[in-house]
Design a protein around this motif. Sequence first.
Motif, PDB file in Angstrom:
ATOM      1  N   ARG A  10       0.807  -1.266  -0.020  1.00 33.38           N
ATOM      2  CA  ARG A  10       0.033  -0.036  -0.115  1.00 33.38           C
ATOM      3  C   ARG A  10       1.005   1.218   0.060  1.00 33.38           C
ATOM      4  O   ARG A  10       1.747   1.375   0.768  1.00 33.38           O
ATOM      5  CB  ARG A  10      -0.991  -0.231   1.226  1.00 33.38           C
ATOM      6  N   GLU A  11       0.304   2.212  -0.819  1.00 35.02           N
ATOM      7  CA  GLU A  11       1.283   3.760  -0.858  1.00 35.02           C
ATOM      8  C   GLU A  11       0.270   4.631  -0.927  1.00 35.02           C
ATOM      9  O   GLU A  11      -1.053   4.404  -1.436  1.00 35.02           O
ATOM     10  CB  GLU A  11       2.010   3.618  -2.352  1.00 35.02           C
ATOM     11  N   GLU A  12       0.668   5.501  -0.288  1.00 37.16           N
ATOM     12  CA  GLU A  12      -0.089   6.845  -0.161  1.00 37.16           C
ATOM     13  C   GLU A  12       0.042   7.745  -1.522  1.00 37.16           C
ATOM     14  O   GLU A  12       1.051   7.577  -2.047  1.00 37.16           O
ATOM     15  CB  GLU A  12       0.083   7.745   1.032  1.00 37.16           C
ATOM     16  N   PRO A  13      -1.245   8.163  -2.019  1.00 35.52           N
ATOM     17  CA  PRO A  13      -1.165   8.915  -3.264  1.00 35.52           C
ATOM     18  C   PRO A  13      -0.492  10.054  -3.129  1.00 35.52           C
ATOM     19  O   PRO A  13      -0.667  10.627  -2.091  1.00 35.52           O
ATOM     20  CB  PRO A  13      -2.713   9.179  -3.666  1.00 35.52           C
ATOM     21  N   THR A  18      -5.603  13.790  -6.404  1.00 34.22           N
ATOM     22  CA  THR A  18      -7.221  14.124  -6.254  1.00 34.22           C
ATOM     23  C   THR A  18      -7.423  15.121  -7.398  1.00 34.22           C
ATOM     24  O   THR A  18      -8.389  14.968  -8.322  1.00 34.22           O
ATOM     25  CB  THR A  18      -7.480  14.725  -5.054  1.00 34.22           C
ATOM     26  N   ASP A  19      -6.532  16.148  -7.701  1.00 32.97           N
ATOM     27  CA  ASP A  19      -6.469  17.174  -8.634  1.00 32.97           C
ATOM     28  C   ASP A  19      -6.578  16.430  -9.977  1.00 32.97           C
ATOM     29  O   ASP A  19      -7.319  16.828 -10.888  1.00 32.97           O
ATOM     30  CB  ASP A  19      -5.715  18.181  -8.566  1.00 32.97           C
TER      31      ASP A  19
END
Length: 121
Positions: A10-13, A18-19
Motif C-alpha cells: 500500500r502506498e499513499e497517493p 485528487t486534482d
Amino acid sequence: ENELKQALRREEPSADFTDRVMARIAQEPTNNRQEKERKSHAWLKRFLGLFQLPQMKWAMAGMMVCLLALAGLAVRQQQERERAMEIAEGEKAREQVLLAMRIASAKLNVAQKKVLENSER
C-alpha cells in the motif's frame, strides 16, 4: 515472494492525485460526447457524400431508371385494363345482338304462321 509483496504494498497517493483525477473526470464526458458525435455524423457524411457531383449523377440516373420503369408498368397496366373493358363491352354487345335476333326470329315465326293460316283460308 518478497518482490511481489513490495510491488503490491500500500502506498499513499501523491498530493496532486485528487486534482488529477477530478480533471480527468471533467474531460471524460467531453471525450465520450465527441466520440458519439463523430459516430452519429459518420452516417450523415456518407449520405451527403451521395450528393456530391460524381455520386449524384449515378444516384439520379438510378432514380430516373426506376421512375421510368414504374411509369412503363403503370401505362401497361392501364392499357391491359382498357383492353379487358373493351373485350367485356364487346361480349356484352354480342349477347345483346344474339338476344335481339332470337326475339326477331320468334316474331317472324309468329308472323309467318299467321300469313300461312290466312293464305289457307
